[in-house]
Every structure is written in C-alpha cells, then in structure tokens.
Scaffold this active site. Structure first.
Site, PDB file in Angstrom:
ATOM      1  N   ARG A  27       0.811  -1.001  -0.062  1.00 21.32           N
ATOM      2  CA  ARG A  27      -0.117  -0.070  -0.105  1.00 21.32           C
ATOM      3  C   ARG A  27       0.796   1.373   0.148  1.00 21.32           C
ATOM      4  O   ARG A  27       2.107   1.027   0.491  1.00 21.32           O
ATOM      5  CB  ARG A  27      -1.040  -0.047   1.267  1.00 21.32           C
ATOM      6  CG  ARG A  27      -1.939  -1.287   1.586  1.00 21.32           C
ATOM      7  CD  ARG A  27      -2.753  -0.992   2.382  1.00 21.32           C
ATOM      8  NE  ARG A  27      -3.585  -2.176   2.703  1.00 21.32           N
ATOM      9  CZ  ARG A  27      -3.501  -3.183   3.320  1.00 21.32           C
ATOM     10  NH1 ARG A  27      -2.242  -3.530   4.119  1.00 21.32           N
ATOM     11  NH2 ARG A  27      -4.433  -4.230   3.546  1.00 21.32           N
TER      12      ARG A  27
ATOM     13  N   ARG B  49      -0.065  -1.912  -6.982  1.00 19.71           N
ATOM     14  CA  ARG B  49      -0.351  -2.846  -6.456  1.00 19.71           C
ATOM     15  C   ARG B  49      -1.344  -3.918  -6.863  1.00 19.71           C
ATOM     16  O   ARG B  49      -1.027  -5.043  -6.809  1.00 19.71           O
ATOM     17  CB  ARG B  49      -1.034  -2.204  -5.143  1.00 19.71           C
ATOM     18  CG  ARG B  49      -1.466  -3.188  -3.873  1.00 19.71           C
ATOM     19  CD  ARG B  49      -2.118  -2.578  -2.676  1.00 19.71           C
ATOM     20  NE  ARG B  49      -3.082  -3.161  -1.880  1.00 19.71           N
ATOM     21  CZ  ARG B  49      -2.796  -3.980  -0.805  1.00 19.71           C
ATOM     22  NH1 ARG B  49      -1.245  -4.385  -0.613  1.00 19.71           N
ATOM     23  NH2 ARG B  49      -3.668  -4.693  -0.158  1.00 19.71           N
TER      24      ARG B  49
ATOM     25  N   LYS C 257      -2.139  -2.332   7.727  1.00 20.06           N
ATOM     26  CA  LYS C 257      -3.507  -1.636   8.474  1.00 20.06           C
ATOM     27  C   LYS C 257      -3.428  -2.330   9.730  1.00 20.06           C
ATOM     28  O   LYS C 257      -3.329  -3.767   9.968  1.00 20.06           O
ATOM     29  CB  LYS C 257      -4.720  -2.210   7.646  1.00 20.06           C
ATOM     30  CG  LYS C 257      -4.809  -1.355   6.403  1.00 20.06           C
ATOM     31  CD  LYS C 257      -6.141  -1.618   5.736  1.00 20.06           C
ATOM     32  CE  LYS C 257      -6.306  -0.582   4.663  1.00 20.06           C
ATOM     33  NZ  LYS C 257      -7.855  -0.657   3.852  1.00 20.06           N
TER      34      LYS C 257
ATOM     35  N   TYR D 118      -8.908 -10.811  -8.202  1.00 20.30           N
ATOM     36  CA  TYR D 118      -7.879 -10.862  -8.936  1.00 20.30           C
ATOM     37  C   TYR D 118      -7.850 -12.254  -9.703  1.00 20.30           C
ATOM     38  O   TYR D 118      -6.899 -12.281 -10.317  1.00 20.30           O
ATOM     39  CB  TYR D 118      -6.449 -10.585  -8.189  1.00 20.30           C
ATOM     40  CG  TYR D 118      -6.325  -9.309  -7.439  1.00 20.30           C
ATOM     41  CD1 TYR D 118      -6.111  -8.474  -8.121  1.00 20.30           C
ATOM     42  CD2 TYR D 118      -6.380  -9.320  -6.275  1.00 20.30           C
ATOM     43  CE1 TYR D 118      -5.848  -6.909  -7.570  1.00 20.30           C
ATOM     44  CE2 TYR D 118      -6.375  -7.979  -5.498  1.00 20.30           C
ATOM     45  CZ  TYR D 118      -6.077  -6.884  -6.038  1.00 20.30           C
ATOM     46  OH  TYR D 118      -5.791  -5.983  -5.608  1.00 20.30           O
TER      47      TYR D 118
ATOM     48  N   HIS E  45      -4.516  -8.970   3.091  1.00 21.98           N
ATOM     49  CA  HIS E  45      -6.206  -8.942   3.279  1.00 21.98           C
ATOM     50  C   HIS E  45      -6.546  -9.568   4.209  1.00 21.98           C
ATOM     51  O   HIS E  45      -6.400 -10.774   4.198  1.00 21.98           O
ATOM     52  CB  HIS E  45      -6.621  -9.330   1.798  1.00 21.98           C
ATOM     53  CG  HIS E  45      -6.534  -8.385   0.611  1.00 21.98           C
ATOM     54  ND1 HIS E  45      -6.794  -8.868  -0.711  1.00 21.98           N
ATOM     55  CD2 HIS E  45      -6.486  -7.063   0.534  1.00 21.98           C
ATOM     56  CE1 HIS E  45      -6.434  -7.778  -1.447  1.00 21.98           C
ATOM     57  NE2 HIS E  45      -6.379  -6.651  -0.656  1.00 21.98           N
TER      58      HIS E  45
ATOM     59  N   HIS F 177      -1.745   2.631  -6.188  1.00 22.93           N
ATOM     60  CA  HIS F 177      -2.793   1.528  -6.125  1.00 22.93           C
ATOM     61  C   HIS F 177      -2.596   0.414  -7.269  1.00 22.93           C
ATOM     62  O   HIS F 177      -3.019  -0.516  -7.068  1.00 22.93           O
ATOM     63  CB  HIS F 177      -4.044   2.082  -5.717  1.00 22.93           C
ATOM     64  CG  HIS F 177      -4.859   1.157  -4.898  1.00 22.93           C
ATOM     65  ND1 HIS F 177      -4.474   0.552  -3.547  1.00 22.93           N
ATOM     66  CD2 HIS F 177      -6.043   0.358  -4.872  1.00 22.93           C
ATOM     67  CE1 HIS F 177      -5.151  -0.330  -3.018  1.00 22.93           C
ATOM     68  NE2 HIS F 177      -6.267  -0.342  -3.818  1.00 22.93           N
TER      69      HIS F 177
END
Length: 304
Positions: free
Chosen positions: A160, A253, A184, A285, A276, A250
């Site tokens: 990120r 990524r 995160k 994806y 994730h 992004h």
C-alpha cells in the site's frame, strides 16, 4: 422502465397517502423525499397490478419479481435498492398499523453492487515503467534514484502507498529476500524483495545518508507523503509513454497481485502478501485478461 409509467389503482392511493403523511410527521421527511417515495411506490403498485396483485397485499414473490423487473430494465443497483427500501418501509408501515398480518419485505435480499475490476497494468507496461525509472536513476540524480527505489519496492511487494512511504530504514535488509511490513491495524506481514528492489534500495541509501525512514522528507510525518509520490509516479508514467491517469500507486499494487494470480500463484498466498483480512477481497484478482487467455491458447492448444 415501463413500470415507472404505471399508476397504482385508486383504491390503494389512500394507503400510500397515509404512509407519506406518517413519514412527513414522524420522520420529518422533506418534500423531495416524499415525492421520491410516492414515485417509487406508484411504480411498485403498477408492477403489482400487472401481476394481478394489490400493492398492499403484495408478498415476497411480488417484491422479488419487482426487483428482477428493474434489473431486466437496466435500472442501476442504487435505484433498485432505493425503490426496494421504499417498498419495505411502506409494507412495514401497513403491518405496524394492522392493515396486513405480515411484513414480507425482510424476506427479500437487497441487490448487490458488483465490485468493479481493478485497473491494472500489463507486465510489459510495468516493465517499461521500471526500465525508465532505472535509466533515469543511472544518471545519478538523487530524485531519480529515490523514485526508482520507490517503484521497485512497490511492485516487488505489492505494498500500500502508506506502507511504502512510511517504511522504516531497517525494513529492507540487504541480506534478505523478504521484508517485514506493518500494515493496517498495525499488523505485520512478510513481502518479497526482488534483487532489483534490493539494488535500488542500496543505491538510494548510498546517496541519502543515515535516516530513520527509508524515504525521509521535511513533511510533518518525517517521511515522503503519499501525494508527493503519486505526483512523481504520474510524471514517470508520462516519461514511459503511459497515460498518467492510468497509473497510480494502487494500480501498481493491483498489477502485482494480478500478475501473480495470472501465473498460477495460490490465492491464499496472494491474500497474505497483500495483507487482506478476507479472501473475498483477494478473489477479485482471479479475473484473467483476454491477452493472457490468448497466450495460453497459443501456447497450450494442440492446434494453436
């Protein structure tokens, strides 16, 4: 939509009026909101009338049929959900007032928005971007050297942008092919370091000097800002002959993940690399570009 032009039978209008009066008095609904509710309920009533059902007697099957009719007519998911919400509130009101004995709206699932496929770059486009960054870095300009390190790290690990610009200096280690990233929720994960990324980092450290951050700056945080890097990346995209608006941190990524999946990487591995929480987020994806499909057919089909 044809149903939009249909009107409710007069026998049911007093029930709609009673509902709208309640919304105005108890919910302080604005005239605009009340007009929208009336329109949506008349649309629903017209649909029910064509099915031989009164709107105030409608069941779950009638509501489901209404949703399907909207979808078939091309109504946006947001429009479908808005009208469904109006119908649910109306039927719930009739149930609460004793005008009917059940509340069927809760039995009908809301239409789901399809998640748009992420914008990605092809392998060739990423290679062009990295090649241009490397060529500029070889000319010795510190800004170009930093930019090359940024893009190599970003694509090597699928970071990120906030993780990238805030990397501590100690994160990429010359002796390791992996790097620990804090993402995160302060959760740590391990991402790969390519040899090109390690070389770019070593070159940047040599011209940058000692620092707590990999990419220090005079910003309030003490490191390069996301906005500043995004601007540099768009300038690099222009130099590589790519549309600037199609390239962002992004997007790189997304490219990292898409290229891995297209080459057979296990989805759980990609999930771990991206950080994730939910595998459903990573499943986006699994789409495969038509160019890749064509190449598979050309390479594998017996008559290709």
């Amino acid at each position: 939509m044809q149903a939009t032009r249909s009107k409710a039978p007069d026998a049911h209008l007093h029930l709609i009026d009673a509902f709208l009066e309640m919304m105005a008095v108890e919910k302080a609904a604005s005239p605009h909101t009340l007009a929208a509710y009336r329109h949506d309920l008349l649309t629903f009533s017209g649909h029910c009338a064509r099915r031989g059902t009164a709107a105030d007697r409608a069941g779950a099957e009638d509501i489901t049929s209404f949703v399907r009719a909207m979808a078939a007519d091309g109504a946006a998911v947001s429009t479908q959900n808005r009208r469904l919400s109006a119908v649910r509130r109306y039927l719930r009101f009739l149930y609460a007032e004793g005008a009917r004995g059940d509340d069927p709206g809760a039995q009908v699932a809301s239409p789901k928005k399809t998640r748009p496929l992420p914008k990605v770059l092809s392998v060739e486009e990423v290679d062009r971007l990295l090649t241009i960054a490397e060529e500029a870095a070889q000319r010795g300009d510190p800004g170009a050297i930093r930019r090359a390190a940024l893009v190599e790290l970003l694509y090597a690990g699928g970071l990120r942008v906030s993780e990238l610009v805030g990397l501590p200096d100690a994160a990429p280690r010359a002796e390791s092919d992996m790097m620990v990233v804090r993402g995160k929720g302060e959760k740590e994960r391990v991402v790969p370091l390519s040899r090109h990324a390690k070389a770019a980092v070593a070159r940047w450290r040599a011209v940058r000097g000692p620092s707590r951050f990999m990419f220090p700056a005079t910003s309030q945080t003490g490191h390069l800002t996301r906005q500043a890097f995004a601007r540099e990346l768009k300038a690099l995209a222009g130099a590589a002959g790519l549309r600037a608006e199609s390239v962002s941190p992004h997007v790189l990524r997304h490219a990292f993940a898409t290229h891995l999946v297209a080459r057979g990487a296990d989805l759980r591995v990609v999930q771990a690399l991206l950080g994730h929480q939910d595998i459903a987020t990573t499943e986006i994806y699994t789409h495969v570009g038509t160019d890749h499909l064509a190449s598979v057919v050309a390479d594998c089909h017996p008559l290709g």
